[in-house]
Design an enzyme around this catalytic site. Structure first.
Site, PDB file in Angstrom:
ATOM      1  N   ASP A   1       0.836  -1.209   0.000  1.00  8.27           N
ATOM      2  CA  ASP A   1       0.000   0.000   0.000  1.00  8.27           C
ATOM      3  C   ASP A   1       0.870   1.258   0.000  1.00  8.27           C
ATOM      4  O   ASP A   1       1.999   1.243   0.482  1.00  8.27           O
ATOM      5  CB  ASP A   1      -0.909  -0.021   1.244  1.00  8.27           C
ATOM      6  CG  ASP A   1      -2.063   0.966   1.137  1.00  8.27           C
ATOM      7  OD1 ASP A   1      -2.339   1.446   0.025  1.00  8.27           O
ATOM      8  OD2 ASP A   1      -2.687   1.250   2.173  1.00  8.27           O
TER       9      ASP A   1
ATOM     10  N   ASN B   1       1.169   3.493  -2.893  1.00  8.82           N
ATOM     11  CA  ASN B   1       1.651   3.944  -4.210  1.00  8.82           C
ATOM     12  C   ASN B   1       1.134   5.342  -4.554  1.00  8.82           C
ATOM     13  O   ASN B   1       1.872   6.183  -5.067  1.00  8.82           O
ATOM     14  CB  ASN B   1       1.178   2.986  -5.306  1.00  8.82           C
ATOM     15  CG  ASN B   1       1.746   1.596  -5.165  1.00  8.82           C
ATOM     16  OD1 ASN B   1       2.650   1.366  -4.370  1.00  8.82           O
ATOM     17  ND2 ASN B   1       1.212   0.659  -5.935  1.00  8.82           N
TER      18      ASN B   1
ATOM     19  N   ARG C   1       0.094   7.760  -2.497  1.00 12.51           N
ATOM     20  CA  ARG C   1       0.711   8.808  -1.660  1.00 12.51           C
ATOM     21  C   ARG C   1       2.144   9.091  -2.091  1.00 12.51           C
ATOM     22  O   ARG C   1       2.607  10.225  -2.068  1.00 12.51           O
ATOM     23  CB  ARG C   1       0.664   8.394  -0.183  1.00 12.51           C
ATOM     24  CG  ARG C   1      -0.673   8.707   0.475  1.00 12.51           C
ATOM     25  CD  ARG C   1      -0.879   7.928   1.728  1.00 12.51           C
ATOM     26  NE  ARG C   1      -1.300   6.566   1.420  1.00 12.51           N
ATOM     27  CZ  ARG C   1      -1.456   5.606   2.318  1.00 12.51           C
ATOM     28  NH1 ARG C   1      -1.177   5.839   3.592  1.00 12.51           N
ATOM     29  NH2 ARG C   1      -1.872   4.423   1.958  1.00 12.51           N
TER      30      ARG C   1
ATOM     31  N   THR D   1     -11.040  -6.836  -4.603  1.00 11.52           N
ATOM     32  CA  THR D   1     -12.378  -6.796  -5.218  1.00 11.52           C
ATOM     33  C   THR D   1     -12.982  -5.396  -5.083  1.00 11.52           C
ATOM     34  O   THR D   1     -13.867  -5.033  -5.842  1.00 11.52           O
ATOM     35  CB  THR D   1     -13.324  -7.827  -4.554  1.00 11.52           C
ATOM     36  OG1 THR D   1     -13.195  -7.728  -3.133  1.00 11.52           O
ATOM     37  CG2 THR D   1     -12.993  -9.254  -4.977  1.00 11.52           C
TER      38      THR D   1
ATOM     39  N   LEU E   1      10.177 -21.175  -4.534  1.00 12.44           N
ATOM     40  CA  LEU E   1       9.259 -20.218  -3.907  1.00 12.44           C
ATOM     41  C   LEU E   1       7.862 -20.276  -4.536  1.00 12.44           C
ATOM     42  O   LEU E   1       7.735 -20.250  -5.760  1.00 12.44           O
ATOM     43  CB  LEU E   1       9.821 -18.792  -4.076  1.00 12.44           C
ATOM     44  CG  LEU E   1       8.922 -17.631  -3.634  1.00 12.44           C
ATOM     45  CD1 LEU E   1       8.841 -17.554  -2.112  1.00 12.44           C
ATOM     46  CD2 LEU E   1       9.429 -16.300  -4.199  1.00 12.44           C
TER      47      LEU E   1
ATOM     48  N   SER F   1      -8.230  -4.436   5.316  1.00 10.13           N
ATOM     49  CA  SER F   1      -8.795  -4.199   3.979  1.00 10.13           C
ATOM     50  C   SER F   1      -9.208  -5.488   3.251  1.00 10.13           C
ATOM     51  O   SER F   1      -8.883  -5.665   2.064  1.00 10.13           O
ATOM     52  CB  SER F   1      -7.812  -3.375   3.128  1.00 10.13           C
ATOM     53  OG  SER F   1      -7.490  -2.165   3.759  1.00 10.13           O
TER      54      SER F   1
ATOM     55  N   HIS G   1       2.170   3.498  -8.989  1.00 11.09           N
ATOM     56  CA  HIS G   1       1.967   2.070  -9.224  1.00 11.09           C
ATOM     57  C   HIS G   1       3.149   1.473  -9.977  1.00 11.09           C
ATOM     58  O   HIS G   1       3.613   0.372  -9.690  1.00 11.09           O
ATOM     59  CB  HIS G   1       0.667   1.825  -9.984  1.00 11.09           C
ATOM     60  CG  HIS G   1      -0.566   2.222  -9.217  1.00 11.09           C
ATOM     61  ND1 HIS G   1      -0.743   1.866  -7.894  1.00 11.09           N
ATOM     62  CD2 HIS G   1      -1.661   2.947  -9.565  1.00 11.09           C
ATOM     63  CE1 HIS G   1      -1.914   2.361  -7.473  1.00 11.09           C
ATOM     64  NE2 HIS G   1      -2.468   3.027  -8.458  1.00 11.09           N
TER      65      HIS G   1
ATOM     66  N   ARG H   1      -5.114  -1.361   9.102  1.00 10.41           N
ATOM     67  CA  ARG H   1      -6.315  -2.143   8.785  1.00 10.41           C
ATOM     68  C   ARG H   1      -5.960  -3.271   7.831  1.00 10.41           C
ATOM     69  O   ARG H   1      -4.888  -3.280   7.219  1.00 10.41           O
ATOM     70  CB  ARG H   1      -7.423  -1.257   8.215  1.00 10.41           C
ATOM     71  CG  ARG H   1      -7.041  -0.470   6.987  1.00 10.41           C
ATOM     72  CD  ARG H   1      -8.232   0.333   6.430  1.00 10.41           C
ATOM     73  NE  ARG H   1      -7.778   1.218   5.374  1.00 10.41           N
ATOM     74  CZ  ARG H   1      -7.562   2.528   5.524  1.00 10.41           C
ATOM     75  NH1 ARG H   1      -7.769   3.106   6.688  1.00 10.41           N
ATOM     76  NH2 ARG H   1      -7.143   3.251   4.510  1.00 10.41           N
TER      77      ARG H   1
HETATM   78  C1  IPE Z   1      -5.481  -2.769  -0.111  1.00 12.01           C
HETATM   79  O1  IPE Z   1      -5.132  -1.434  -0.238  1.00 12.01           O
HETATM   80  C2  IPE Z   1      -5.480  -3.443  -1.449  1.00 12.01           C
HETATM   81  C3  IPE Z   1      -4.173  -3.610  -2.073  1.00 12.01           C
HETATM   82  C4  IPE Z   1      -3.038  -3.297  -1.558  1.00 12.01           C
HETATM   83  C5  IPE Z   1      -4.189  -4.231  -3.374  1.00 12.01           C
HETATM   84  P1  IPE Z   1      -6.226  -0.268  -0.409  1.00 12.01           P
HETATM   85  O2  IPE Z   1      -5.467   0.970  -0.568  1.00 12.01           O
HETATM   86  O3  IPE Z   1      -7.177  -0.631  -1.468  1.00 12.01           O
HETATM   87  O4  IPE Z   1      -6.981  -0.331   0.979  1.00 12.01           O
HETATM   88  P2  IPE Z   1      -7.823   0.796   1.721  1.00 12.01           P
HETATM   89  O5  IPE Z   1      -8.839   1.290   0.751  1.00 12.01           O
HETATM   90  O6  IPE Z   1      -6.869   1.860   2.130  1.00 12.01           O
HETATM   91  O7  IPE Z   1      -8.412   0.103   2.906  1.00 12.01           O
HETATM   92  C1  IPE Z   2      -1.626   0.295  -3.303  1.00 10.85           C
HETATM   93  O1  IPE Z   2      -1.430   1.653  -3.345  1.00 10.85           O
HETATM   94  C2  IPE Z   2      -1.896  -0.303  -4.652  1.00 10.85           C
HETATM   95  C3  IPE Z   2      -3.262  -0.773  -4.839  1.00 10.85           C
HETATM   96  C4  IPE Z   2      -4.221  -0.710  -3.972  1.00 10.85           C
HETATM   97  C5  IPE Z   2      -3.579  -1.348  -6.129  1.00 10.85           C
HETATM   98  P1  IPE Z   2      -2.627   2.707  -3.306  1.00 10.85           P
HETATM   99  O2  IPE Z   2      -3.014   3.031  -4.691  1.00 10.85           O
HETATM  100  O3  IPE Z   2      -3.729   2.197  -2.453  1.00 10.85           O
HETATM  101  O4  IPE Z   2      -1.902   3.931  -2.633  1.00 10.85           O
HETATM  102  P2  IPE Z   2      -2.531   4.982  -1.605  1.00 10.85           P
HETATM  103  O5  IPE Z   2      -3.118   4.190  -0.481  1.00 10.85           O
HETATM  104  O6  IPE Z   2      -3.564   5.758  -2.357  1.00 10.85           O
HETATM  105  O7  IPE Z   2      -1.366   5.797  -1.176  1.00 10.85           O
HETATM  106 MG    MG Z   3      -4.116   2.408  -0.489  1.00  9.57          MG
END
Ligand code: IPE
Ligand code: IPE
Ligand code: MG
Length: 246
Positions: A24, A26, A28, A70, A135, A200, A41, A198
């Protein structure tokens, strides 16, 4: 070039067998650089490459990464399609090296909902690496834990209705065997990057006794050293599984 991993701080006798990661942060990471989220990403994909290699080098048996949930379909169409493109590209570019390293790729989640070119690359990766013995690299893609559990419950209910199994005979093992992670041990360590406290909708059944490490590092900044550090933290935890340790 891959750089040499410094594993001197690790206790080789207490390595986690299964590591799961919620990648998580990317968006930000990109925002801080005044870049579009998609660039975050892309940078995140580079972290993933490094982390897969590092897990392999460390002798971890199973790595599960949360790549797309999902719920992530709720994001803007452009972002979703960029993420699918990136995953397709990752499979296409990394497959040969992963296969050479005896890595077995698996997808957790219903990838039939992904675009055709993504499905093609996934099928190729699954088929090519199916007999590999190194792996196990699980990519959770279009993955939602509630859906996974609900599907298992439906399958079980159908078996009961068909008279294949009695309600009293259903055990945790049988239920686990209906999840995407069938036959795999539960994660020992769950890492979440970017500081969110969390889950998620990730592996709700499987993480009952998993040790959780949340790091503030945003996923594109996550390195092999952060992985080693998370494993070191795991190794200092007192796992009790509800019992008492001496
Ligand atoms: C969880 O991250 C899903 C993935 C890392 C693929 P999110 O960014 O979607 O989760 P929330 O919305 O902050 O809970
Ligand atoms: C995680 O990074 C990647 C996916 C959920 C696909 P985010 O895109 O959720 O990055 P933030 O949480 O907005 O920083
Ligand atoms: Mg996120």
């Amino acid at each position: 070039m891959a750089r040499k991993l410094n594993t001197s701080s690790l206790n080789k006798d207490r390595m986690p067998r299964h590591v799961a990661i919620i990648m998580d942060g990317n968006g930000r990471w990109a925002k801080k650089r005044f870049m579009p989220r998609t660039m975050g990403h892309r940078a995140g994909m580079a972290s993933l490459k490094k982390v897969v290699r590092a897990c392999d080098d460390m002798g971890i048996a199973i790595l599960t990464v949360f790549a797309f949930s999902t719920e992530n379909w709720k994001r803007p169409r452009d972002e979703v399609s960029y993420l699918m493109q990136l995953l397709t590209e990752f499979m296409r570019k990394e497959l040969d090296e992963l296969h050479q390293n005896n890595v077995r790729i698996q997808v957790l989640g219903d990838y039939n909902a992904t675009p055709p070119e993504c499905r093609i690359e996934i099928k190729r990766a699954l088929e090519m690496t199916r007999d590999n013995t190194g792996l196990i690299f699980n990519i959770a893609l279009n993955y939602g834990s509630r859906k996974e559990i609900l599907d298992a419950a439906k399958t079980l209910a159908a078996k009961v209705t068909a008279g294949e199994i009695k309600v009293e005979e259903v055990t945790e093992e049988i239920f686990s065997g209906l999840l995407y992670t069938k036959g795999m041990p539960d994660p020992d360590l769950l890492i979440r990057s970017s500081g969110e406290m969390r889950i998620s909708n990730f592996m709700l059944w499987q993480i009952a006794y998993t040790e959780i490490v949340v790091t503030d590092t945003l996923w594109p900044d996550f390195t092999e050293d952060d992985l080693v550090q998370a494993v070191v933290e795991y190794q200092h935890r007192d796992r009790k599984f509800g019992g008492l340790n001496k």
